[in-house]
Structure formats: structure tokens, C-alpha cells
Design an enzyme around this catalytic site. Sequence first.
Site, mmCIF file in Angstrom:
data_model
loop_
_atom_site.group_PDB
_atom_site.id
_atom_site.type_symbol
_atom_site.label_atom_id
_atom_site.label_comp_id
_atom_site.label_asym_id
_atom_site.label_seq_id
_atom_site.Cartn_x
_atom_site.Cartn_y
_atom_site.Cartn_z
ATOM 1 N N SER A 142 1.039 -1.167 -0.261
ATOM 2 C CA SER A 142 0.021 0.056 0.143
ATOM 3 C C SER A 142 0.999 1.063 -0.044
ATOM 4 C CB SER A 142 -0.891 0.176 1.116
ATOM 5 O OG SER A 142 -1.586 1.375 1.379
ATOM 6 N N TYR A 155 -1.911 -1.201 10.308
ATOM 7 C CA TYR A 155 -2.129 -1.567 8.858
ATOM 8 C C TYR A 155 -0.877 -0.927 8.163
ATOM 9 C CZ TYR A 155 -3.737 -1.117 3.981
ATOM 10 O OH TYR A 155 -3.695 -1.182 2.721
#
Length: 247
Positions: A142, A155
Amino acid sequence: MRLLEGQVALVTGAGGGIGRGIALRFAEQGASAVALHCRTAASAAREVAARIEDFGARAVVPEADLRDEDACHRLVREAAERGGGLTAPVNNAGVQPTRPLPGMTAAQWRDVVDTNLTSAFACTQAAAEVMGPGGSVTHIASIEARQPAPEHAHYSASKAAVVTHARSAALEYGPRGIRVNTVSPGLIDREGLAQAWPEGVERWRRKAPLGRLGCPEDVADACVFLASWVTGHDLVVDGGVSARPTW
């Protein structure tokens, strides 16, 4: 000549939007078999499997909880046995809950890290044991690996580690002819996103040089490229958002 002619793929988290897009694109590009892993979205994965078979590829839908190391190894073995080998696993499965860091518990931290990072470690380790030279592993990371968002500490940390794990694996598995890379998406569109988060979607569109959200096919095309050649690389797919100054 399609780019992935004869390849055998495993896509984890294949019931979701990005996983679905990757699996379909691999079949379009000539993969002979695609294993579509799921944990809870079995019916969605089976729908994708039916579409993959329309391309003339074999499709299987193994289920596993990738927070369990043994389950990761069983998944990879099953994918290789049922697919007639394994050449292109994609570690896509992941979760993205929001939670403020001050009140986060270690159990909540571990759930995200085990799902996003430890599963990639275990599946890669297992895949390297069944792949020969020319095999390619791709992790879905990401842009939050570099630019964390509030309430995403678990995350963002897991995705930063995924990028570094891929580079480490590229170093260690390279002598065996196995390549390892990451794709780092930005905001990828999905059904209902604009209604659920209208201000975020509009903010992204204003900031993105291309003026749009990404789509699963954008990520899938990056995975196809990385499965063809390259190792130790993180390919950002964010419509140019990362190029915008932050000061």
C-alpha cells in the site's frame, strides 16, 4: 502470445475486489490454472472461478485462515497439487480496520499484522519450496507503507514490513531463480465506496493527477508486469498521488 501463458497462479483474498481483478487478469493473460483463496467469501470466489474457466483456465477455490502458519503451508501445497504446479503466487489477502493508536491492544495489532504480513511471509516460504527457477511472488502492499494515515498504525506498519520483506526475499531467493516484488496501490474503487466515504473519494479525485480512483484492473496489470520480469521492486499504483508535495 499472452504474457502469462502456461503460468499457474495463487491469489489470496480472491473474493474481494482487488483479488478478483488480479485473478481474472491472470487468466486473460494465459495462466493455465488459478487458485482463488478465500477465508469467508467463498461464494464470491466461486463466481470468479466460473469466469476464469470461461477463459479456458482451470480454477480451484481453497479456503484457509491465513493467520495460521500451518494453514498457509497447506494452502500453497493444495494450490500446487490441484493446479499442476505453482509459478505465480500473489499475496493479496489483507485487512484494513481503523483504530486510534493510543487505545489499540496488542491483540488488535497482532490480528492485522498476522493477516497482512505474517501470511505473506508464510505463503512465500511455502511457495518457494514448490516453485522452480522462474517463479514469481508478488505481495500487495500500500502507499500507506510510506504515508501512513491516522488510525492506521497497525495497517501502515504491516504494509511497510511487507515491502521490506519482499526485498529481503528477493535477495535470498534470487540465487534460486525466484523473484519477489510488491505492488503498492492507492485508493482503489469498489462498490459503495463513494456512498460510504464521499468526502474521502472527492478529496482523492482532487489530489490525484489523473483525477480518478484506481480500479482493480490497474493493480492487476501491475501484477502481470511483475510476474513477467523484475525483482526486489515496489511498483506504486496510485494515479500519481505520491508525486504531490506534502508541504
